[in-house]
Design an enzyme around this catalytic site. Structure first.
Site, PDB file in Angstrom:
ATOM      1  NE  ARG A 129     -18.955  95.906 -50.223  1.00  7.34           N
ATOM      2  CZ  ARG A 129     -18.608  96.192 -48.965  1.00  7.34           C
ATOM      3  NH1 ARG A 129     -18.047  97.349 -48.687  1.00  7.34           N
ATOM      4  NH2 ARG A 129     -18.823  95.346 -47.990  1.00  7.34           N
TER       5      ARG A 129
ATOM      6  CG  PHE B 104     -25.261 104.127 -42.813  1.00 11.26           C
ATOM      7  CD1 PHE B 104     -24.413 103.560 -41.875  1.00 11.26           C
ATOM      8  CD2 PHE B 104     -25.454 103.476 -44.028  1.00 11.26           C
ATOM      9  CE1 PHE B 104     -23.776 102.351 -42.137  1.00 11.26           C
ATOM     10  CE2 PHE B 104     -24.819 102.266 -44.293  1.00 11.26           C
ATOM     11  CZ  PHE B 104     -23.982 101.714 -43.346  1.00 11.26           C
TER      12      PHE B 104
ATOM     13  CG  ASP C  57     -18.735 105.276 -37.502  1.00 15.41           C
ATOM     14  OD1 ASP C  57     -19.260 106.373 -37.650  1.00 15.41           O
ATOM     15  OD2 ASP C  57     -19.316 104.318 -36.959  1.00 15.41           O
TER      16      ASP C  57
ATOM     17  CD  GLU D  27     -11.221 101.541 -42.969  1.00 19.52           C
ATOM     18  OE1 GLU D  27     -11.543 101.043 -44.071  1.00 19.52           O
ATOM     19  OE2 GLU D  27     -11.349 100.935 -41.890  1.00 19.52           O
ATOM     20  CG  ASP D  28     -14.443 102.058 -45.932  1.00 17.75           C
ATOM     21  OD1 ASP D  28     -13.904 102.167 -44.813  1.00 17.75           O
ATOM     22  OD2 ASP D  28     -15.355 101.245 -46.171  1.00 17.75           O
TER      23      ASP D  28
HETATM   24  P1  IMP Z   1     -14.994 102.243 -36.940  1.00 18.35           P
HETATM   25  O1  IMP Z   1     -14.196 103.488 -37.248  1.00 18.35           O
HETATM   26  O2  IMP Z   1     -14.189 101.211 -36.194  1.00 18.35           O
HETATM   27  O3  IMP Z   1     -16.260 102.575 -36.215  1.00 18.35           O
HETATM   28  O4  IMP Z   1     -15.424 101.477 -38.234  1.00 18.35           O
HETATM   29  C1  IMP Z   1     -15.309 101.988 -39.482  1.00 18.35           C
HETATM   30  C2  IMP Z   1     -15.944 100.997 -40.436  1.00 18.35           C
HETATM   31  O5  IMP Z   1     -17.371 101.014 -40.281  1.00 18.35           O
HETATM   32  C3  IMP Z   1     -15.683 101.420 -41.862  1.00 18.35           C
HETATM   33  O6  IMP Z   1     -14.527 100.821 -42.352  1.00 18.35           O
HETATM   34  C4  IMP Z   1     -16.933 100.941 -42.571  1.00 18.35           C
HETATM   35  O7  IMP Z   1     -16.779  99.604 -42.968  1.00 18.35           O
HETATM   36  C5  IMP Z   1     -18.009 101.026 -41.531  1.00 18.35           C
HETATM   37  N1  IMP Z   1     -18.784 102.284 -41.651  1.00 18.35           N
HETATM   38  C6  IMP Z   1     -18.773 103.327 -40.819  1.00 18.35           C
HETATM   39  N2  IMP Z   1     -19.605 104.306 -41.220  1.00 18.35           N
HETATM   40  C7  IMP Z   1     -20.162 103.860 -42.363  1.00 18.35           C
HETATM   41  C8  IMP Z   1     -21.114 104.424 -43.292  1.00 18.35           C
HETATM   42  O8  IMP Z   1     -21.632 105.548 -43.151  1.00 18.35           O
HETATM   43  N3  IMP Z   1     -21.432 103.646 -44.356  1.00 18.35           N
HETATM   44  C9  IMP Z   1     -20.901 102.414 -44.575  1.00 18.35           C
HETATM   45  N4  IMP Z   1     -20.000 101.856 -43.745  1.00 18.35           N
HETATM   46  C10 IMP Z   1     -19.646 102.568 -42.649  1.00 18.35           C
HETATM   47 MG    MG Z   2     -14.306  99.320 -43.744  1.00 19.39          MG
END
Ligand code: IMP
Ligand code: MG
Length: 180
Positions: free
Chosen positions: A164, A151, A102, A98-99
């Site tokens: 990206r 962000f 959050d 995963e990237d």
């Molecule tokens: P979560 O952990 O379910 O809230 O979602 C994570 C996803 O939200 C990541 O895979 C990203 O696609 C997106 N995301 C969360 N924080 C950021 C950020 O700072 N920049 C860009 N995308 C983000």
């Molecule tokens: Mg993502």
């Protein structure tokens, strides 16, 4: 509109060092195994491409695309699969790539979902982690860097589909423009 790159948070050199370290950790922990890296599209595509070249194991890759429903208001964090894997993961050692994590809702649901398909093991590797924002517990097996609650874009991460391709991870300034 109104949104600009404010500053570099993580340089490409720091990212390279981080990816090298994660590749070595994955290699050491999985000696004698073949692993299947599951890239969570779109954000993780650059990270995956770099990471595989630092893993000294037999491996396969596959891709999955998911969308989360209303993370801010809906704490169920239900994940909708937009593109499923081609691979049958039964009996395989799966590493979800995963990237960024959050709230953790996406990965918690993705891990639960893939667990029902009887893999031999399943672990999580993320390039970046914002632990201050966590709503759902997720065990992160391989973590690149902890970052503050900002962000960020670049290295695969987008804002409304843009940025990206930036080689460094940058913080977006919000000059009165809409952030989301
Ligand atoms: P979560 O952990 O379910 O809230 O979602 C994570 C996803 O939200 C990541 O895979 C990203 O696609 C997106 N995301 C969360 N924080 C950021 C950020 O700072 N920049 C860009 N995308 C983000
Ligand atoms: Mg993502």
């Amino acid at each position: 509109m109104g949104v600009n790159i404010d500053k570099v948070l993580i340089t490409r050199q720091e990212i390279e060092d981080m990816v090298t370290r994660l590749g070595a950790e994955i290699t050491n922990d999985n000696k004698g195994r073949k692993v299947l890296l599951v890239c969570v599209l779109k954000g993780a595509f650059i990270f995956l491409a770099d990471l595989v070249r630092h893993i000294d194991l037999p491996l396969e890759v596959d891709f999955m695309s998911v969308s989360s429903y209303g993370n801010n208001t809906d704490t169920s964090g239900v994940v909708r699969i937009l593109r499923d894997l081609d691979t049958d993961i039964t009996g395989k050692h799966v590493i979800i790539v995963e990237d960024i994590i959050d709230s953790g809702l996406t990965l918690r649901h993705l891990k639960e979902l893939l667990s029902t398909r009887n893999p031999a093991s399943i672990s999580i590797c993320t390039a970046f982690d914002k632990p201050d924002r966590r709503k759902a517990e997720v065990k992160v097996d391989y973590r690149g860097m902890i970052i503050p609650d900002e962000f960020v874009v670049g290295y695969g991460l987008d804002f409304a589909g843009d940025y990206r391709h930036l080689p460094d991870v940058c913080i977006l300034s919000d000059d009165g423009g809409d952030k989301e």
